[in-house]
Design an enzyme around this catalytic site. Sequence first.
Site, PDB file in Angstrom:
ATOM      1  N   LEU A   1      46.183  51.109  30.254  1.00  0.00           N
ATOM      2  CA  LEU A   1      46.275  49.215  30.203  1.00  0.00           C
ATOM      3  C   LEU A   1      45.449  49.795  29.210  1.00  0.00           C
ATOM      4  O   LEU A   1      44.097  50.214  29.389  1.00  0.00           O
ATOM      5  CB  LEU A   1      47.206  49.129  30.802  1.00  0.00           C
ATOM      6  CG  LEU A   1      48.578  49.073  31.539  1.00  0.00           C
ATOM      7  CD1 LEU A   1      49.361  48.654  33.069  1.00  0.00           C
ATOM      8  CD2 LEU A   1      48.945  48.656  30.130  1.00  0.00           C
TER       9      LEU A   1
ATOM     10  N   THR B   1      41.641  53.059  32.356  1.00  0.00           N
ATOM     11  CA  THR B   1      39.900  52.920  33.191  1.00  0.00           C
ATOM     12  C   THR B   1      39.981  51.486  33.925  1.00  0.00           C
ATOM     13  O   THR B   1      39.944  50.565  33.775  1.00  0.00           O
ATOM     14  CB  THR B   1      38.919  52.815  32.603  1.00  0.00           C
ATOM     15  OG1 THR B   1      38.836  53.476  31.358  1.00  0.00           O
ATOM     16  CG2 THR B   1      37.308  52.726  32.502  1.00  0.00           C
TER      17      THR B   1
ATOM     18  N   LYS C   1      34.717  58.732  34.998  1.00  0.00           N
ATOM     19  CA  LYS C   1      35.230  58.252  34.722  1.00  0.00           C
ATOM     20  C   LYS C   1      33.582  57.177  33.576  1.00  0.00           C
ATOM     21  O   LYS C   1      33.570  56.695  32.603  1.00  0.00           O
ATOM     22  CB  LYS C   1      36.765  57.728  33.889  1.00  0.00           C
ATOM     23  CG  LYS C   1      36.642  56.510  32.794  1.00  0.00           C
ATOM     24  CD  LYS C   1      36.815  57.618  31.377  1.00  0.00           C
ATOM     25  CE  LYS C   1      37.209  56.482  30.054  1.00  0.00           C
ATOM     26  NZ  LYS C   1      37.965  55.821  29.743  1.00  0.00           N
TER      27      LYS C   1
END
Length: 306
Positions: free
Chosen positions: A64, A92, A169
């Site tokens: 998403l 993320t 990330k």
Amino acid sequence: MRVAFLGMGKMGRLMAAHVLAGGHELTIWNRTPARAPELVAAGAREAGSVADAVADADVAVLMLFGPESAGEVMESVHVAAPTGLLVINGTTVGPEAARELGRAANAAGLRYVDAPVAGTLGPARDGTLKILVGASPADLAAARPVLELFGDPAKIVHVGEVGAGSALKLVVNLSLAEAMAGIAETLALGADLGLDRDLVVGELAGGFLGGVLGYKRAMIESGDFTPAAFTVEALAKDVRLACRATPRQLGVAQAVLQLTAEAARRGQGEHDFAAIADLPALDTDAAPPGAADPSRRPYSAYSAEA
């Protein structure tokens, strides 16, 4: 294996295709229906709701836009999923949200793997994404057969417990954002000094910024930032998450947010993030006293799916 894939954005569609190619039973869901007719034609079932998608799944994969959309979807997963469902979240969301989502999933009797992907449309299409995993060793072992469908087995990195994958990330994406902002500023300086743009680009390509510039050089030289592999809006969301994840004042990150805001003002929010290199460098001291901190914009303003 019965896999529910939640989120049919550009990345999600490409990743889900590898589930079908691997011979698995695929159910897809997206907030806006009929986003992946090619997958349905290839044998996937499109569910009318999250609950329908996960009701008899062995694994659910989320891809998403950010923490709010992932949180909303996970609330529906908790209600309908069978006990022990393995949830792999490729969204993320940032480390704090990842830990919150993991705790809530565990409380609902589910297993949770924090697995944001590093890479854009090309690796997603090829099934060679890097995946930064935060999970227990046992949950990673259970998730690995699914992760290897769309990720390079050699690039599945076990960073640590839930939240660690999302933390790394943000570090990776902030470095990408700041490198592109550096290109924007150096190109602007070259223009101010009357230097030939092609000469400046060529010189930068052989230096420290060469990796990112080489990746996006064709777009920067042409001035055409479509189609987007990673949008300005998505980059801005990740930079805001990075700013929220630390008490430090990330000055360069704030400058990046000014560039992304200017790109959005020009109607380039859905263009590739390389568009920020084509904007005038902004003076970070130019904001008036008391101006709103762009890193504090609510997630809800950017809750659409990727």
